[in-house]
Design a protein around this motif. Structure first.
Motif, PDB file in Angstrom:
ATOM      1  N   LEU A  57      21.950  62.517 -10.212  1.00  0.00           N
ATOM      2  CA  LEU A  57      21.083  62.210  -9.075  1.00  0.00           C
ATOM      3  C   LEU A  57      20.451  63.450  -8.464  1.00  0.00           C
ATOM      4  O   LEU A  57      19.678  63.352  -7.509  1.00  0.00           O
ATOM      5  N   GLY A  58      20.788  64.642  -8.999  1.00  0.00           N
ATOM      6  CA  GLY A  58      20.216  65.877  -8.469  1.00  0.00           C
ATOM      7  C   GLY A  58      20.776  66.276  -7.115  1.00  0.00           C
ATOM      8  O   GLY A  58      20.091  66.929  -6.331  1.00  0.00           O
ATOM      9  N   LEU A 117      22.281  56.230  -3.068  1.00  0.00           N
ATOM     10  CA  LEU A 117      21.225  56.844  -3.887  1.00  0.00           C
ATOM     11  C   LEU A 117      21.031  56.081  -5.197  1.00  0.00           C
ATOM     12  O   LEU A 117      19.896  55.922  -5.666  1.00  0.00           O
ATOM     13  N   ILE A 118      22.131  55.609  -5.798  1.00  0.00           N
ATOM     14  CA  ILE A 118      22.017  54.825  -7.027  1.00  0.00           C
ATOM     15  C   ILE A 118      21.215  53.554  -6.764  1.00  0.00           C
ATOM     16  O   ILE A 118      20.317  53.193  -7.540  1.00  0.00           O
ATOM     17  N   GLN A 119      21.519  52.879  -5.671  1.00  0.00           N
ATOM     18  CA  GLN A 119      20.801  51.650  -5.331  1.00  0.00           C
ATOM     19  C   GLN A 119      19.321  51.921  -5.086  1.00  0.00           C
ATOM     20  O   GLN A 119      18.461  51.131  -5.504  1.00  0.00           O
ATOM     21  N   GLN A 120      19.014  53.034  -4.438  1.00  0.00           N
ATOM     22  CA  GLN A 120      17.611  53.377  -4.181  1.00  0.00           C
ATOM     23  C   GLN A 120      16.877  53.686  -5.476  1.00  0.00           C
ATOM     24  O   GLN A 120      15.748  53.214  -5.697  1.00  0.00           O
ATOM     25  N   LEU A 133      32.413  61.727  -9.079  1.00  0.00           N
ATOM     26  CA  LEU A 133      31.491  62.299  -8.095  1.00  0.00           C
ATOM     27  C   LEU A 133      30.640  63.404  -8.711  1.00  0.00           C
ATOM     28  O   LEU A 133      29.424  63.470  -8.483  1.00  0.00           O
ATOM     29  N   LEU A 134      31.273  64.274  -9.492  1.00  0.00           N
ATOM     30  CA  LEU A 134      30.547  65.384 -10.103  1.00  0.00           C
ATOM     31  C   LEU A 134      29.503  64.891 -11.098  1.00  0.00           C
ATOM     32  O   LEU A 134      28.329  65.308 -11.068  1.00  0.00           O
ATOM     33  N   ASN A 159      25.377  55.084 -17.057  1.00  0.00           N
ATOM     34  CA  ASN A 159      23.985  54.839 -17.418  1.00  0.00           C
ATOM     35  C   ASN A 159      23.182  56.009 -16.840  1.00  0.00           C
ATOM     36  O   ASN A 159      23.800  56.969 -16.353  1.00  0.00           O
ATOM     37  N   PRO A 160      21.876  56.014 -16.870  1.00  0.00           N
ATOM     38  CA  PRO A 160      21.150  57.204 -16.382  1.00  0.00           C
ATOM     39  C   PRO A 160      21.365  57.553 -14.921  1.00  0.00           C
ATOM     40  O   PRO A 160      20.970  58.640 -14.488  1.00  0.00           O
ATOM     41  N   LEU A 161      22.011  56.676 -14.132  1.00  0.00           N
ATOM     42  CA  LEU A 161      22.155  56.920 -12.704  1.00  0.00           C
ATOM     43  C   LEU A 161      23.559  57.341 -12.276  1.00  0.00           C
ATOM     44  O   LEU A 161      23.735  57.797 -11.142  1.00  0.00           O
TER      45      LEU A 161
END
Length: 422
Positions: free
Chosen positions: A381-382, A405-408, A374-375, A122-124
């Motif tokens: 996520l930048g 970071l995904i959760q945030q 991971l990549l 998805n976008p994240l």
């Protein structure tokens, strides 16, 4: 890039009280003859730059580093098991961040044998899974993050068996099993053999698929909607299905009429097709209560056309049959109209496959899946991929995990407004 030869002098102590000798440890990230910089660089070359192992070895040799190809292979195929744990956490966080997911697959070869790389995203985040098969059970495995399979008998399972065309006698036999109870694969197979000893293989496969679907749908965190192409293994897995308009449009692009009039009819219809697609995109930007009914009427009018070009007319009828799935965006304006993110995720595997052909072992396939996850996630996520890899290999662990970071990010952007907060 330059070489840096380091000699560590480690203190050694003898404790008379225990009769043992104690040796001071190396700094974090140093295991064996090489440090975290070189290990991280090899991972970067392999998975970001798609450099083959022999070429990595050749490059390092030209830099004056004496290292074997076996050592490089060991780093690339399993020296960092914590990355696999991070991949599992990424998938869990990604699945829980949204009620909808993209899914696609592409071919891959493991030790010369054909297998399949599945991509969910998805976008994240983006995650990859290499499997031997790509049937419906495998899709469920992927969406459950490869947890142990479970099976359940309930009313949904029995309804699915009737839908699959299983005989009434077999359905009644399956209905005698305890309801609303989760079984492992071994236990479920044993129960089936005891309940229906003469069960044929085809009926058994349908029962297993129905029970797996029922168990998955009973889980609280199952995927509510899949955005995908029209492959049959994706159907029935999620509560709802949204088909990719770009994929459907390729069917029209692949038509090759020989008659001039047919070419004109095809081009005219394709223009109307993409004009309607633009209207759907406009609706996504500014949805209104009355617009869905209007767009459904326009869909029926467009895909009821009869041009006289038989191949085109059959293709139009097939698109019309998928009306519910193609117009899912009218109920959920937040979902994309296409499956391009999953196809772009699969391109990571395709490019590496072109260069390196394929992993030579199951461990290598798992390493490919892990590093591509991971990549792909770091890009979305930048996060700088090399810095992240080096942070983990060196043992510093100063950077937050990608799963965190995904959760945030999921808290700041609601990807599933039609279903409420994820």
């Amino acid at each position: 890039i330059h070489t840096d030869n380091v000699r560590f002098r480690k203190e050694k102590y003898y404790a008379a009280s225990t009769g043992k000798t104690y040796l001071a440890p190396l700094p974090a990230g140093y295991h064996g003859e090489f440090g975290p910089n070189l290990k991280s660089l090899c991972l970067l070359f392999s998975h970001l730059c798609n450099v083959t192992e022999p070429k990595i070895a050749g490059l390092l040799a030209n830099m004056g580093i004496v290292i074997s190809t076996g050592q490089i292979s060991g780093w690339l195929t399993g020296a960092h098991l914590r990355f696999q744990e991070e991949k599992q956490a990424i998938v869990e966080a990604g699945l829980s961040s949204s009620a909808w997911q993209h899914i696609d697959d592409t071919g891959t070869r493991v030790n010369g044998k054909n297998q399949h790389c599945h991509v969910i995203c998805n976008p994240l985040y983006t995650a990859c899974f290499t499997t031997v098969r790509k049937d419906r059970l495998t899709i469920i495995d992927v969406l459950r993050n490869e947890r142990e399979r479970i099976f359940r008998i309930n009313e949904e399972a029995l309804d699915l068996l009737r839908q699959f065309g299983v005989s009434r006698r077999v359905v009644e036999g399956v209905g005698q099993l305890p309801f609303h109870q989760d079984w492992s694969e071994t236990e479920f197979e044993r129960r089936l053999a005891e309940q229906i000893p003469d069960l044929g293989q085809a009926a058994r496969d349908r029962i297993v698929a129905a029970a797996a679907l029922a168990a998955y749908h009973a889980e609280a965190g199952h995927v509510r909607l899949l955005v995908c192409d029209d492959a049959k293994q994706f159907k029935l897995v999620a509560d709802e299905l949204a088909l990719c308009w770009i994929h459907d449009g390729r069917h029209y692009q692949s038509l090759e009429p020989c008659v001039g009039q047919h070419r004109e009819w095809l081009e005219a219809f394709r223009k109307r097709y993409w004009d309607f697609y633009k209207q759907l995109r406009a609706y996504q930007q500014a949805p209104t209560p009355e617009r869905p009914a209007q767009l459904r009427e326009q869909f029926d009018e467009l895909f009821s056309a009869v041009t006289g070009y038989d191949v085109l007319d059959r293709r139009i009828a097939q698109t019309k049959a998928d009306k519910t799935y193609l117009l899912m965006v009218l109920e959920h304006p937040e979902i994309p109209l296409h499956n391009n993110p999953a196809e772009l995720g699969a391109r990571l595997r395709v490019r590496k496959r072109v260069v390196s052909y394929g992993p030579r072992s199951a461990a290598g396939a798992k390493a490919w899946d892990t590093m591509e996850t991971l990549l792909g996630t770091a890009r979305k996520l930048g996060v700088n991929f090399f810095q992240y890899i080096h942070d983990r290999v060196s043992g510093a662990r100063q950077m937050p995990s990608l799963a965190e970071l995904i959760q945030q990010r999921a808290k700041t952007i609601n990807l599933s407004p039609s279903w409420g907060a994820p």
